[in-house]
Write a protein that holds these residues in place. Structure first.
Motif, mmCIF file in Angstrom:
data_model
loop_
_atom_site.group_PDB
_atom_site.id
_atom_site.type_symbol
_atom_site.label_atom_id
_atom_site.label_comp_id
_atom_site.label_asym_id
_atom_site.label_seq_id
_atom_site.Cartn_x
_atom_site.Cartn_y
_atom_site.Cartn_z
ATOM 1 N N ASP A 408 43.735 -10.196 -70.210
ATOM 2 C CA ASP A 408 42.814 -10.048 -71.331
ATOM 3 C C ASP A 408 42.063 -8.729 -71.302
ATOM 4 O O ASP A 408 41.337 -8.410 -72.229
ATOM 5 N N GLY A 409 42.179 -7.984 -70.219
ATOM 6 C CA GLY A 409 41.579 -6.667 -70.182
ATOM 7 C C GLY A 409 40.094 -6.654 -69.896
ATOM 8 O O GLY A 409 39.406 -5.706 -70.286
ATOM 9 N N TRP A 410 39.592 -7.683 -69.193
ATOM 10 C CA TRP A 410 38.151 -7.666 -68.890
ATOM 11 C C TRP A 410 37.854 -8.031 -67.433
ATOM 12 O O TRP A 410 36.686 -8.070 -67.044
ATOM 13 N N ASP A 411 38.846 -8.291 -66.609
ATOM 14 C CA ASP A 411 38.612 -8.575 -65.190
ATOM 15 C C ASP A 411 39.176 -7.432 -64.336
ATOM 16 O O ASP A 411 38.458 -6.520 -63.949
ATOM 17 N N ARG A 412 40.451 -7.480 -64.040
ATOM 18 C CA ARG A 412 41.077 -6.415 -63.258
ATOM 19 C C ARG A 412 40.971 -5.062 -63.955
ATOM 20 O O ARG A 412 40.808 -4.025 -63.311
ATOM 21 N N THR A 413 41.049 -5.074 -65.274
ATOM 22 C CA THR A 413 40.945 -3.829 -66.032
ATOM 23 C C THR A 413 39.581 -3.177 -65.843
ATOM 24 O O THR A 413 39.476 -1.960 -65.657
ATOM 25 N N SER A 414 38.526 -3.975 -65.881
ATOM 26 C CA SER A 414 37.179 -3.428 -65.683
ATOM 27 C C SER A 414 37.025 -2.864 -64.280
ATOM 28 O O SER A 414 36.409 -1.799 -64.086
ATOM 29 N N GLN A 415 37.566 -3.546 -63.298
ATOM 30 C CA GLN A 415 37.493 -3.042 -61.921
ATOM 31 C C GLN A 415 38.155 -1.668 -61.802
ATOM 32 O O GLN A 415 37.564 -0.715 -61.289
ATOM 33 N N LEU A 416 39.383 -1.562 -62.271
ATOM 34 C CA LEU A 416 40.143 -0.325 -62.129
ATOM 35 C C LEU A 416 39.534 0.804 -62.946
ATOM 36 O O LEU A 416 39.446 1.950 -62.488
ATOM 37 N N HIS A 447 33.204 -8.155 -70.094
ATOM 38 C CA HIS A 447 33.511 -9.008 -68.939
ATOM 39 C C HIS A 447 32.734 -10.318 -69.088
ATOM 40 O O HIS A 447 31.577 -10.329 -69.496
ATOM 41 N N MET A 448 33.355 -11.430 -68.734
ATOM 42 C CA MET A 448 32.760 -12.744 -68.971
ATOM 43 C C MET A 448 31.818 -13.137 -67.829
ATOM 44 O O MET A 448 32.132 -14.009 -67.016
ATOM 45 N N PHE A 449 30.657 -12.511 -67.795
ATOM 46 C CA PHE A 449 29.710 -12.766 -66.715
ATOM 47 C C PHE A 449 29.266 -14.219 -66.674
ATOM 48 O O PHE A 449 29.133 -14.814 -65.605
ATOM 49 N N ARG A 450 29.025 -14.800 -67.834
ATOM 50 C CA ARG A 450 28.520 -16.178 -67.859
ATOM 51 C C ARG A 450 29.524 -17.146 -67.247
ATOM 52 O O ARG A 450 29.138 -18.086 -66.542
ATOM 53 N N HIS A 451 30.794 -16.922 -67.478
ATOM 54 C CA HIS A 451 31.815 -17.813 -66.935
ATOM 55 C C HIS A 451 32.152 -17.477 -65.491
ATOM 56 O O HIS A 451 32.269 -18.359 -64.644
ATOM 57 N N ARG A 452 32.330 -16.192 -65.210
ATOM 58 C CA ARG A 452 32.741 -15.806 -63.860
ATOM 59 C C ARG A 452 31.651 -16.082 -62.824
ATOM 60 O O ARG A 452 31.947 -16.448 -61.686
ATOM 61 N N ALA A 453 30.382 -15.906 -63.204
ATOM 62 C CA ALA A 453 29.290 -16.124 -62.259
ATOM 63 C C ALA A 453 28.822 -17.571 -62.228
ATOM 64 O O ALA A 453 28.098 -17.955 -61.308
#
Length: 747
Positions: A408-416, A447-453
């Motif tokens: 989706d371009g908001w987890d690994r993509t944000s990191q890289l 990035h989905m902070f509410r879900h990931r955290a």
């Protein structure tokens, strides 16, 4: 308030008072005084520990066994890796405390009931407004967007978030691409997250763009608009820009039904709302026969499309209408797969680390370093850093363009994306620059902070031992379930998917989605709703399978760069550690939402404070005294670019509340000196697991980043017991350091 409660931590115990408030657990105790200290008539002030409810990751209540005199206890595992145990002489009081903690943690139901919406900042923070720190237009202008001859413009087609609800209101695209073309291109990317600019190199004008995965599918769908958009992006450094105005190869003679539908705007793409979860399900049953193939390594000399996923994951996604670019249609670039695992693998890896630390409340002994090595955590950090290093080299040294995406371009993509910019741009290594980077590539790009955290917590993280009620008594402190159960759930979810209408994401049944709000209204819908629902609902809960330490990994990787280049960063390690704490504290509104749109809808800027206020008001505490702001590309050690040395990845022991000796085998931070430029460039551990172009597609689906050699097993037991350290009651605003941080300060 409960009197005579015993707090246990790191094998030490102290008796005090437990006080539960709507937002915090507060433990207060009179610190023991040395025998040689005589009272001077001044009353001794109690010390306090403050634990905010959202930071609780696991809570276990153990009633007094019928055949034992052991007191009732409540054990807490916190997300900042503090482990505490409270002992009660009265079981009924212990049960009341447990139920109160569970209620205030799990029954909150709405984001706007979290502490950030009632928090009143202390006077030092009131003069700052961190919400004004980042302005998308100003940052793009700093990079050179909208200047004559640079080939980029700022589009406002998403100003009302109607085009892509998870994207920022403003984004930059090539000047040769119209908004109408972007509208059609959006139909070919998951969640309409089209390739847009996140970084423009100030020297060579090469770009880093980011997107989600294309909707290729097993039929090999393609989009002329997506191909023209990428051709224009990769052609922005050419004065004649020939790629922006030509039809991509073979499309002139394409006569398939899918292409004709696409050109007419009637192509029906799958309703994709849960790519990370679906990826995990498909890969679990996918035939990974490519694992035996040799790894293909090497940096490229041309424009890159970087797919962060393992090759096998991307191929498996094609079965449900997703996948990765067919390079026959993108002949102006080469594609690489980085082999970075998805959110579920990362969550499981961190859980294995926690398993080695989970008895920290009862014993002062250090973690088993063999078990730490088996967790794979350092391997994952090394893989992310290596991918970021590849992107930075490609842009900074090879003068090429790079597009990054995962699912989706908001987890690994944000990191890289963020890490590669840290390597490329010294501005992002300043205190304010790093804040801008987080705002841009994490908060603004959704990035989905509410879900990931997991801010709203889950009943699944609370259990009662030794009773038939309250869950599985056989689960140990901090466990998240066995591997067998995980496999069973994956197969059940996959079975539910393949036995239903594959065009609808509702067909996943009971599987946990990344963002269920994006599902179509109809279970038989064939295409996503034009305006997906992102409004925070009246009643919400956290789904444990949506949580993952994605932002934690980014901070960990940043720590690695800071450790390897201690003179190139204005901020210090403590800044990263406190930022990790405030990710979970819910004291500020910065990390409570999944997108820029959600923050706008709930008026977060008016109703909450920014986390940057906390740091700006205490700037001297988070400044690196070794920082050298001078840049001289002709002088070794003062280069503009830095590159990670993945063979030196180490445990961020301070973040886990442990000493360097306990987790890294006695190496002290001051012992490691930065290597020479020649050494750092030659000792590069490639991460590529596959290369793909219009002419060939070779490689393996197995992540190739090798983990640093595990530290030698120590034969000595750490001597001495860490003293229990409690914070002073500085003020009443609820701004309390985490216990690990307070221990460092008091020592």
């Amino acid at each position: 308030m409960v009197e005579d409660v015993t707090l246990a931590r790191r094998g030490e115990q102290v008796v005090g008072t437990l006080h539960l408030t709507p937002h915090h657990i507060i433990f207060s105790a009179i610190p023991p005084q040395p025998d040689n200290v005589h009272a001077q008539g001044t009353p001794i002030r109690p010390k306090e520990i403050w634990i905010t409810y959202p930071i609780i990751a696991f809570c276990t209540f153990r009633p007094t066994p019928a055949v034992s005199r052991q007191p009732s206890s409540i054990r807490l595992r916190c997300r900042d890796f503090n482990f505490v145990c409270f002992y009660f002489s009265n079981e009924s009081k212990a049960r009341d405390v447990y139920e109160s903690i569970k209620s205030w943690t799990c029954k909150i139901g709405r984001v706007d009931r979290l502490y950030a919406f009632t928090f009143q900042p202390p006077p030092p923070e009131q003069k700052f407004n961190g919400w004004e720190l980042y302005d998308a237009g100003k940052e793009l202008a700093r990079q050179g967007v909208d200047r004559d001859g640079h080939g980029w413009r700022i589009s406002q087609m998403n100003s009302d978030y109607g085009f892509s609800p998870t994207y920022p209101a403003l984004f930059a695209v090539p000047t040769s691409i119209s908004d109408n073309t972007l509208n059609y291109a959006g139909r070919y990317r998951s969640r309409v997250r089209i390739p847009v600019l996140t970084y423009l190199h100030p020297v060579n004008n090469c770009s880093i763009t980011r997107s989600s995965q294309p909707l290729v599918g097993f039929r090999g769908n393609r989009s002329i608009q997506d191909e023209k958009l990428l051709a224009a992006i990769f052609g922005t450094t050419r004065s004649e820009r020939p790629l922006a105005n030509v039809t991509p190869p073979n499309l002139e003679h394409e006569t398939s039904t899918s292409t004709q539908n696409e050109l007419s705007g009637s192509q029906s793409w799958p309703d994709v709302t849960n790519a990370e979860e679906l990826e995990a399900e498909l890969v679990s049953s996918f035939d990974e026969e490519t694992q035996g193939r040799p790894h293909i390594y090497g940096a490229q000399q041309h424009n890159l499309i970087v797919d962060a996923r393992p090759t096998v994951n991307a191929l498996a996604m094609q079965a449900v209408g997703l996948g990765s670019e067919n390079m026959d249609n993108y002949r102006f670039a080469t594609k690489v797969y980085l082999g970075i695992d998805n959110i579920h693998v990362m969550r499981d890896s961190l859980n294995k680390v926690i398993e080695t630390l989970k008895d920290s409340d009862l014993t002062p002994l250090g973690p088993n370093r063999d078990q730490l090595a088996k967790s794979g955590w350092l391997k994952h950090i090394a893989g992310i850093l290596d991918g970021a290093g590849l992107i930075a080299r490609q842009v900074g040294l090879q003068h090429s363009h790079v597009l990054i995406h995962c699912s989706d371009g908001w987890d690994r993509t944000s990191q890289l994306s963020a890490l590669s910019q840290l390597c490329l741009d010294p501005y992002y290594r300043t205190l304010e620059g790093f804040m801008v980077l987080v705002e841009k590539d994490w908060l603004s790009f959704g990035h989905m902070f509410r879900h990931r955290a997991g801010h709203l917590n889950s009943d699944k993280w609370f259990q009662i031992e030794n009773e038939r009620i309250g869950g599985d008594a056989g689960r140990s402190f901090g466990e998240s379930g066995g591997a067998g159960k995980a496999i069973e759930n994956a197969f059940l979810s996959a079975k539910g998917f393949f036995n239903r209408d594959n065009a609808s994401r509702d067909s996943l049944g009971d599987s946990d989605g990344e963002l269920r709000d994006y599902d179509s209204d109809s279970p038989n819908a064939k295409k996503p709703s034009p305006t997906p629902r992102t409004v925070v609902t009246e009643k919400e809960i956290t789904k444990p399978k949506e949580t993952s330490p994605v932002f934690h990994q980014f901070l960990d990787a940043t720590y690695q760069l800071l450790y390897q280049y201690p003179f190139r960063f204005e901020f210090n390690e403590r800044f990263l550690r406190r930022l990790l704490y405030h990710l979970y504290s819910c004291q500020y509104g910065t990390f409570l939402f999944n997108s820029e749109k959600e923050r706008m809808e709930i008026k977060a800027k008016e109703r909450t404070r920014s986390v940057w206020d906390y740091f700006l008001a205490r700037r001297e505490l988070f400044t690196n005294p070794k920082y050298d702001p001078e840049i001289d590309d002709n002088k070794r050690g003062k280069e503009r670019l830095i590159f990670p040395r993945v063979d030196e990845v180490r445990w961020w022991s301070e973040a886990f509340g442990r000493s360097d000796a306990e987790m890294n085998g006695g190496r002290m931070s001051s012992n490691l000196q930065p290597k020479s430029r020649e050494t750092s460039e030659t000792e590069h551990t490639p991460v590529l697991t596959g290369l793909e172009s219009a002419n060939h597609a070779i490689g393996s689906g197995v992540p190739a980043a090798r983990s640093p050699s595990p530290p030698k097993k120590t034969t000595e037991v750490t001597s001495g017991i860490s003293s229990l350290s409690l914070s002073s009651n500085k003020d009443n605003n609820g701004d309390r350091e985490s216990m690990s941080q307070m221990e460092v300060e008091l020592q």
